[in-house]
Design a protein around this motif. Structure first.
Motif, PDB file in Angstrom:
ATOM      1  N   PHE A 431       6.726 -10.576  -4.899  1.00 18.86           N
ATOM      2  CA  PHE A 431       7.066 -10.319  -3.547  1.00 18.86           C
ATOM      3  C   PHE A 431       8.513  -9.400  -3.618  1.00 18.86           C
ATOM      4  O   PHE A 431       8.922  -9.407  -2.102  1.00 18.86           O
ATOM      5  N   ASN A 432       8.533  -8.554  -4.300  1.00 20.24           N
ATOM      6  CA  ASN A 432       9.732  -7.691  -4.175  1.00 20.24           C
ATOM      7  C   ASN A 432       9.121  -6.325  -3.193  1.00 20.24           C
ATOM      8  O   ASN A 432       7.956  -6.224  -3.165  1.00 20.24           O
ATOM      9  N   MET A 433      10.098  -5.892  -2.561  1.00 21.56           N
ATOM     10  CA  MET A 433       9.516  -4.907  -1.413  1.00 21.56           C
ATOM     11  C   MET A 433       9.974  -3.529  -1.847  1.00 21.56           C
ATOM     12  O   MET A 433      11.041  -3.349  -2.760  1.00 21.56           O
ATOM     13  N   SER A 434       9.436  -2.495  -1.177  1.00 23.61           N
ATOM     14  CA  SER A 434       9.554  -1.092  -1.487  1.00 23.61           C
ATOM     15  C   SER A 434      10.469  -0.551  -0.626  1.00 23.61           C
ATOM     16  O   SER A 434      10.736  -0.955   0.526  1.00 23.61           O
ATOM     17  N   THR A 435      11.227   0.598  -1.171  1.00 22.50           N
ATOM     18  CA  THR A 435      11.971   1.269  -0.400  1.00 22.50           C
ATOM     19  C   THR A 435      12.141   2.886  -0.770  1.00 22.50           C
ATOM     20  O   THR A 435      12.016   3.096  -2.066  1.00 22.50           O
ATOM     21  N   ALA A 436      11.914   3.577   0.118  1.00 19.61           N
ATOM     22  CA  ALA A 436      12.282   5.215  -0.299  1.00 19.61           C
ATOM     23  C   ALA A 436      13.657   5.712  -0.140  1.00 19.61           C
ATOM     24  O   ALA A 436      14.146   6.764  -0.583  1.00 19.61           O
ATOM     25  N   ASP A 437      14.764   4.922   0.703  1.00 16.61           N
ATOM     26  CA  ASP A 437      15.949   5.309   0.982  1.00 16.61           C
ATOM     27  C   ASP A 437      17.121   4.342   0.592  1.00 16.61           C
ATOM     28  O   ASP A 437      18.379   4.579   1.060  1.00 16.61           O
ATOM     29  N   GLY A 438      16.686   3.208   0.289  1.00 23.08           N
ATOM     30  CA  GLY A 438      17.686   1.960   0.001  1.00 23.08           C
ATOM     31  C   GLY A 438      17.994   1.296   1.157  1.00 23.08           C
ATOM     32  O   GLY A 438      19.009   0.469   1.395  1.00 23.08           O
ATOM     33  N   LYS A 439      17.597   1.828   2.671  1.00 24.35           N
ATOM     34  CA  LYS A 439      18.031   0.903   3.514  1.00 24.35           C
ATOM     35  C   LYS A 439      16.630   0.394   4.273  1.00 24.35           C
ATOM     36  O   LYS A 439      16.690  -0.783   4.636  1.00 24.35           O
ATOM     37  N   LEU A 440      15.555   1.080   4.381  1.00 24.53           N
ATOM     38  CA  LEU A 440      14.446   0.296   4.838  1.00 24.53           C
ATOM     39  C   LEU A 440      13.480  -0.045   3.814  1.00 24.53           C
ATOM     40  O   LEU A 440      12.956   0.643   3.060  1.00 24.53           O
ATOM     41  N   PHE A 441      13.299  -1.419   3.813  1.00 24.06           N
ATOM     42  CA  PHE A 441      12.364  -2.103   2.688  1.00 24.06           C
ATOM     43  C   PHE A 441      11.137  -2.512   3.405  1.00 24.06           C
ATOM     44  O   PHE A 441      11.105  -2.891   4.707  1.00 24.06           O
ATOM     45  N   TYR A 442       9.931  -2.619   2.739  1.00 29.04           N
ATOM     46  CA  TYR A 442       8.803  -3.245   3.092  1.00 29.04           C
ATOM     47  C   TYR A 442       7.972  -3.623   1.954  1.00 29.04           C
ATOM     48  O   TYR A 442       7.931  -3.311   0.974  1.00 29.04           O
ATOM     49  N   ILE A 443       6.981  -4.617   2.486  1.00 31.24           N
ATOM     50  CA  ILE A 443       6.065  -5.089   1.384  1.00 31.24           C
ATOM     51  C   ILE A 443       4.573  -5.523   2.613  1.00 31.24           C
ATOM     52  O   ILE A 443       4.798  -5.884   3.634  1.00 31.24           O
ATOM     53  N   ASP A 444       3.649  -5.354   1.874  1.00 25.77           N
ATOM     54  CA  ASP A 444       2.336  -5.692   2.550  1.00 25.77           C
ATOM     55  C   ASP A 444       1.714  -6.888   2.172  1.00 25.77           C
ATOM     56  O   ASP A 444       1.585  -6.984   0.950  1.00 25.77           O
ATOM     57  N   HIS A 505      20.398  -1.408   6.761  1.00 24.36           N
ATOM     58  CA  HIS A 505      21.650  -0.782   7.506  1.00 24.36           C
ATOM     59  C   HIS A 505      21.536  -1.043   8.777  1.00 24.36           C
ATOM     60  O   HIS A 505      22.915  -1.507   9.154  1.00 24.36           O
ATOM     61  N   THR A 506      20.731  -0.836   9.766  1.00 22.29           N
ATOM     62  CA  THR A 506      20.421  -1.227  10.897  1.00 22.29           C
ATOM     63  C   THR A 506      20.543  -2.611  11.553  1.00 22.29           C
ATOM     64  O   THR A 506      21.136  -2.971  12.549  1.00 22.29           O
ATOM     65  N   GLY A 507      20.015  -3.366  10.398  1.00 23.76           N
ATOM     66  CA  GLY A 507      19.775  -4.732  10.852  1.00 23.76           C
ATOM     67  C   GLY A 507      18.250  -5.019  11.492  1.00 23.76           C
ATOM     68  O   GLY A 507      17.974  -6.278  11.829  1.00 23.76           O
ATOM     69  N   GLU A 508      17.503  -4.239  11.912  1.00 21.65           N
ATOM     70  CA  GLU A 508      16.388  -3.937  12.356  1.00 21.65           C
ATOM     71  C   GLU A 508      15.404  -4.845  11.423  1.00 21.65           C
ATOM     72  O   GLU A 508      15.418  -4.471  10.363  1.00 21.65           O
ATOM     73  N   TYR A 509      14.353  -5.542  12.136  1.00 22.36           N
ATOM     74  CA  TYR A 509      13.428  -6.071  11.131  1.00 22.36           C
ATOM     75  C   TYR A 509      12.036  -6.274  12.019  1.00 22.36           C
ATOM     76  O   TYR A 509      12.200  -6.241  13.335  1.00 22.36           O
ATOM     77  N   GLY A 510      10.925  -6.608  11.212  1.00 18.37           N
ATOM     78  CA  GLY A 510       9.631  -6.977  12.066  1.00 18.37           C
ATOM     79  C   GLY A 510       8.547  -6.924  11.131  1.00 18.37           C
ATOM     80  O   GLY A 510       8.514  -6.978  10.144  1.00 18.37           O
ATOM     81  N   VAL A 511       7.299  -7.428  11.682  1.00 23.05           N
ATOM     82  CA  VAL A 511       6.091  -7.370  11.057  1.00 23.05           C
ATOM     83  C   VAL A 511       5.028  -6.625  11.716  1.00 23.05           C
ATOM     84  O   VAL A 511       4.972  -6.856  12.920  1.00 23.05           O
ATOM     85  N   THR A 512       4.367  -5.842  11.041  1.00 21.04           N
ATOM     86  CA  THR A 512       3.316  -4.939  11.700  1.00 21.04           C
ATOM     87  C   THR A 512       2.059  -5.264  10.969  1.00 21.04           C
ATOM     88  O   THR A 512       1.839  -5.117   9.997  1.00 21.04           O
ATOM     89  N   LEU A 513       0.962  -5.425  11.826  1.00 18.62           N
ATOM     90  CA  LEU A 513      -0.340  -5.415  11.448  1.00 18.62           C
ATOM     91  C   LEU A 513      -0.929  -4.154  10.945  1.00 18.62           C
ATOM     92  O   LEU A 513      -0.913  -3.257  12.034  1.00 18.62           O
ATOM     93  N   LEU A 514      -1.248  -3.893   9.894  1.00 19.18           N
ATOM     94  CA  LEU A 514      -1.771  -2.297   9.632  1.00 19.18           C
ATOM     95  C   LEU A 514      -3.049  -2.081   9.716  1.00 19.18           C
ATOM     96  O   LEU A 514      -3.414  -1.114  10.130  1.00 19.18           O
ATOM     97  N   ASP A 515      -4.043  -3.224   9.604  1.00 22.03           N
ATOM     98  CA  ASP A 515      -5.753  -2.986   9.753  1.00 22.03           C
ATOM     99  C   ASP A 515      -6.040  -2.708  11.099  1.00 22.03           C
ATOM    100  O   ASP A 515      -5.388  -3.520  12.099  1.00 22.03           O
TER     101      ASP A 515
END
Length: 515
Positions: A431-444, A505-515
């Motif tokens: 369940f490690n999350m991915s990041t491109a900039d070290g600020k925004l992390f995500y996992i599907d 960084h900003t503290g924002e978070y959420g869950v998005t349905l991709l399909d």
């Protein structure tokens, strides 16, 4: 003859010293300040009130001078409550004790040093959207804001906020899409208003109980706000009975170990009158109560470095005071110890064996202690060798150290989703999350309709050492590292792949349905 020589001046103004030599004067020149910081609600990120953050640095106006500037885009719909009211203050050299607050008796003057407790945050309201330039002159102890704004300095009302209302809610609320503080900390509630006494002071009669308070043990924790503005506020000063310090709102505490919420214990049910005089920054409670801030007699180390990790009353947590004013505890640590078994440990400090006086943690700079929920985090580090380690805290200078040296874990290097979907296994790398900039992390993650999930985020492969969730009380919809906030909840309505994302960084978070 004049001899110009650089001399360290403890005040922020140049002085003139005459020598015995009749024709020689030594003119003291203050060394140039390395930096200045502007903190407050003009920022839209988690570290808005953190003076240690480089993000809050101002720009020097003149390379040879000590005036600083910063420009922000502000709006009548911006600020803490979306009403165009902003609150700020200044620091120099990233030092907590070099804080500059507003002298409410003078439009553009600042107070610092021993007088800072009598000042407050600079609170102002903007009428038009646009760019506003703020300048800060620490030598002159002054500031300007351009274009002109409305400075709020007159105190027309005061409120008691905190864990003193046993019938009010203790969870954040969302109203019209806006996150509001928990009811007990909501400075806009008329139920929290104090009555004006006609002499500049305010009072409130409150029914309190020996079985009331946050933990049902008669211990109450409160702060005072002015004009229904959360960051136009006052907190208590430890070891200085009856005194308050301005600028200490729930989210905007200065961060000094010596300043905290006002905490007191009642042992008899009844009506208690709390009186505050904002002009003298003093308070009084009648009948008399046991004020826990009045005398700090002990400090504790808590966390995975000690047994019974989060019980500050445990004997294993108690520090010993030294002749130099520091407090010390020696603990055995191992390279294969800690919650994750990889030598990573977490800790913080408490005082008087009570969580009600708030914890002292880290602020992103190793060795600097911060006492300002919800900004501070627990102190996370990795040991380099197995053996006894000495933990030392200097409360008066807001510093700590660990010897032998350890490896600090100050920034978020990795993030992991932990929750019911992973059976709460904080060490599962799947369940490690991915990041491109070290600020925004995500996992599907693939989820099934009808399921209910609870989750948090953990950082730096340190098990539960560094945990992100949304704090219960502060009124911000953003991630925080403070305390042990409740887990997020997700009701799955549709089969599909869901993206869990978190911006540290900003503290924002959420869950998005991709399909």
């Amino acid at each position: 003859m004049k001899i110009w020589t650089p001399v360290l001046v403890l005040t922020l103004s140049a002085g003139l010293t005459a020598c015995d030599d009749d024709d020689t004067e030594i003119v003291e020149i203050s060394p140039q300040l390395a930096s200045a910081q502007l903190v407050g609600t003009v920022h839209n990120y988690r570290d808005r009130w953190n003076p240690y953050s480089e993000l809050n640095n101002m720009t020097r106006i003149d390379a040879s001078g000590d005036q600083f500037t910063a420009t922000y885009t502000l709006s009548p719909e911006g600020g803490r409550a979306g009403d165009g009211i902003y609150a700020i203050r200044f620091f120099t050299e990233h030092e907590l004790d070099q804080v500059y607050k507003h002298d409410l008796t003078s439009p553009n003057r600042l107070v610092t040093g021993d007088q800072h407790t009598l000042g407050n945050n600079i609170v102002f309201q903007v009428a038009e959207a646009g760019d506003y330039t703020i300048t800060f002159d620490p030598m002159d102890q002054s500031f300007t804001i351009s274009p002109e704004v409305t400075l709020i300095t007159e105190i027309s009302s005061m409120q008691v906020n905190g864990f003193a209302y046993d019938e009010e809610g203790t969870e954040e609320r969302v109203v019209d899409g806006r996150t509001l503080p928990a009811e007990v900390w909501d400075e806009t509630r008329v139920e929290h208003d104090m009555s004006a006494n006609g002499d500049g002071s305010f009072s409130k009669v409150m029914p309190l109980s020996a079985t009331g308070g946050h933990e049902g043990n008669g211990v109450y924790q409160i702060l005072f706000s002015a004009n229904h503005i959360a960051d136009f506020a006052f907190g208590a000063i430890n070891n200085r009975p009856g005194e308050l310090s301005g600028g200490n709102g729930y989210n905007s505490k200065v961060g000094l170990v010596e300043e905290a919420s006002l905490v007191f214990r009642v042992d008899t049910d009844g009506d208690y009158t709390i009186t505050v005089d904002p002009t003298t920054a003093t308070y009084h409670i009648e009948p008399a109560v046991e004020v826990l801030n009045d005398e700090i007699t002990s400090y504790q180390v808590n966390g995975s470095v000690v047994a019974n990790a989060w019980d500050p009353t445990d004997d294993a947590h108690q520090m010993t005071q030294q002749d130099d004013g520091s407090w010390v505890l020696t603990v055995p640590l191992a390279t294969d110890g800690g919650d994750a078994g990889n030598g990573s440990y977490v800790m913080n400090f408490s005082s008087n064996q009570s969580w009600s006086l708030d914890s002292t943690g880290a602020a992103g700079v190793w060795g600097r202690a911060l006492h300002a929920l919800p900004q501070e985090s627990n102190i996370l580090f990795k040991v380099n060798e197995t053996g006894d380690h000495v933990i030392r805290l200097w409360p008066e200078t807001n510093r700590f150290e660990i010897t032998p040296a350890v490896t600090p874990l100050l920034t978020v290097e990795s993030l992991r989703l932990v929750g019911s979907m992973s059976e709460w296994n904080a060490n599962d790398p799947a369940f490690n999350m991915s990041t491109a900039d070290g600020k925004l992390f995500y996992i599907d993650v693939a989820l099934t309709a009808g399921d209910e999930h609870w989750y948090k985020y953990t950082a730096n492969d340190a098990s539960w050492g560094m945990v992100f969730a949304d704090y219960n009380y502060d009124g911000y919809r953003e991630l925080t590292l403070h305390g042990d906030p409740a887990a997020f909840n997700l009701m799955v309505e549709t089969d599909g792949t869901y993206r869990f994302w978190a911006n540290v960084h900003t503290g924002e978070y959420g869950v998005t349905l991709l399909d």
